[in-house]
Design a protein around this motif. Structure first.
Motif, PDB file in Angstrom:
ATOM      1  N   ASP A  10       0.837  -1.200   0.000  1.00 12.97           N
ATOM      2  CA  ASP A  10       0.000   0.000   0.000  1.00 12.97           C
ATOM      3  C   ASP A  10       0.870   1.247   0.000  1.00 12.97           C
ATOM      4  O   ASP A  10       1.832   1.336   0.764  1.00 12.97           O
ATOM      5  CB  ASP A  10      -0.923   0.025   1.230  1.00 12.97           C
ATOM      6  CG  ASP A  10      -2.105  -0.920   1.089  1.00 12.97           C
ATOM      7  OD1 ASP A  10      -2.640  -1.042  -0.027  1.00 12.97           O
ATOM      8  OD2 ASP A  10      -2.494  -1.530   2.100  1.00 12.97           O
ATOM      9  N   VAL A  39      -3.440  -4.369  -2.911  1.00 12.25           N
ATOM     10  CA  VAL A  39      -2.754  -3.183  -2.399  1.00 12.25           C
ATOM     11  C   VAL A  39      -3.121  -1.999  -3.293  1.00 12.25           C
ATOM     12  O   VAL A  39      -3.455  -2.174  -4.454  1.00 12.25           O
ATOM     13  CB  VAL A  39      -1.223  -3.360  -2.336  1.00 12.25           C
ATOM     14  CG1 VAL A  39      -0.848  -4.522  -1.430  1.00 12.25           C
ATOM     15  CG2 VAL A  39      -0.636  -3.572  -3.713  1.00 12.25           C
ATOM     16  N   SER A  40      -3.054  -0.812  -2.714  1.00 11.34           N
ATOM     17  CA  SER A  40      -3.360   0.411  -3.460  1.00 11.34           C
ATOM     18  C   SER A  40      -2.110   1.258  -3.576  1.00 11.34           C
ATOM     19  O   SER A  40      -1.434   1.515  -2.572  1.00 11.34           O
ATOM     20  CB  SER A  40      -4.452   1.219  -2.753  1.00 11.34           C
ATOM     21  OG  SER A  40      -5.660   0.501  -2.765  1.00 11.34           O
ATOM     22  N   ARG A  46      -5.280  -0.281  -7.874  1.00 10.18           N
ATOM     23  CA  ARG A  46      -5.303  -1.481  -7.036  1.00 10.18           C
ATOM     24  C   ARG A  46      -4.545  -2.596  -7.756  1.00 10.18           C
ATOM     25  O   ARG A  46      -4.767  -2.854  -8.922  1.00 10.18           O
ATOM     26  CB  ARG A  46      -6.736  -1.885  -6.722  1.00 10.18           C
ATOM     27  CG  ARG A  46      -7.402  -0.832  -5.801  1.00 10.18           C
ATOM     28  CD  ARG A  46      -8.845  -1.106  -5.477  1.00 10.18           C
ATOM     29  NE  ARG A  46      -9.127  -2.397  -4.896  1.00 10.18           N
ATOM     30  CZ  ARG A  46      -8.987  -2.719  -3.600  1.00 10.18           C
ATOM     31  NH1 ARG A  46      -8.527  -1.833  -2.763  1.00 10.18           N
ATOM     32  NH2 ARG A  46      -9.320  -3.910  -3.165  1.00 10.18           N
TER      33      ARG A  46
END
Length: 195
Positions: A10, A39-40, A46
């Motif tokens: 992330d 995860v971003s 994403r």
């Protein structure tokens, strides 16, 4: 074909790995994370990780690529990625780190005895126990043996060093690629289109 692993987490910085993944489109690139949850990126994209970082091994691998991002600056949550980088380097498998990931490598002591770069010398000084200041090179990207480091502002140079290390392109094509994307020299199109 050996696997190139890309660490994902992330908050990773989108702009730092785009040239890399595009240039490695014909290679086997696998994303690795601490969990298999999406995860971003810092830009809100994403990414669904392919494998767990804990399952990644240097054997059968061509490289470990670690993009930067703010999470590297906020403690040791990404320390397992730096530990994996240490295992890769110990096994003689290349590691490429840019921006915040260089801070993680500095925390792990991996920059103490080899030429390297980052965002700035004071940036790496944020890492407790960093003892590599005398080896800092003021350059967009530095390759020392199996370690590639780069500054956040140098995604093109980061990609160029990775492509060179992996011998993705013949030297004349790599030179044209860098002239086009790094120097904005449109005459390089002719070389690239004929390659």
């Amino acid at each position: 074909m050996n696997t190139i692993y890309m660490g994902v987490y992330d908050g990773l910085s989108d702009w730092e790995f785009g040239y890399v993944t595009a240039g490695l489109a014909e290679q086997r690139v696998v994303t690795a994370a601490l969990t298999l949850d999406p995860v971003s990126t810092i830009g809100g994209l994403r990414v669904l990780p392919d494998v767990l970082l804990s399952d990644v091994q240097p054997s059968g691998s061509s490289m470990l690529v670690l993009p930067g991002g703010e999470p590297w600056e906020s403690g040791d949550s990404l320390a397992p990625f730096a530990a994996k980088a240490a295992a890769f380097l110990e096994a003689g498998v290349p590691v490429a780190a840019i921006c915040g990931a260089t801070l993680g490598l500095a925390r792990a002591g991996l920059l103490d005895s080899r030429p390297h770069t980052s965002n700035a010398p004071f940036y790496l000084a944020m890492a407790e126990k960093y003892a590599g200041a005398e080896h800092y090179v003021d350059s967009p990207a530095v390759t020392d043996g199996d370690l590639i480091t780069a500054a956040a502002y140098a995604p093109v140079e980061f990609a160029r060093e990775i492509f060179a290390k992996l011998e993705v392109y013949p030297p004349v094509v790599l030179d044209a690629w860098y002239r086009l994307f790094g120097k904005k020299d449109t005459s390089a199109w002719e070389v690239l289109s004929s390659a």
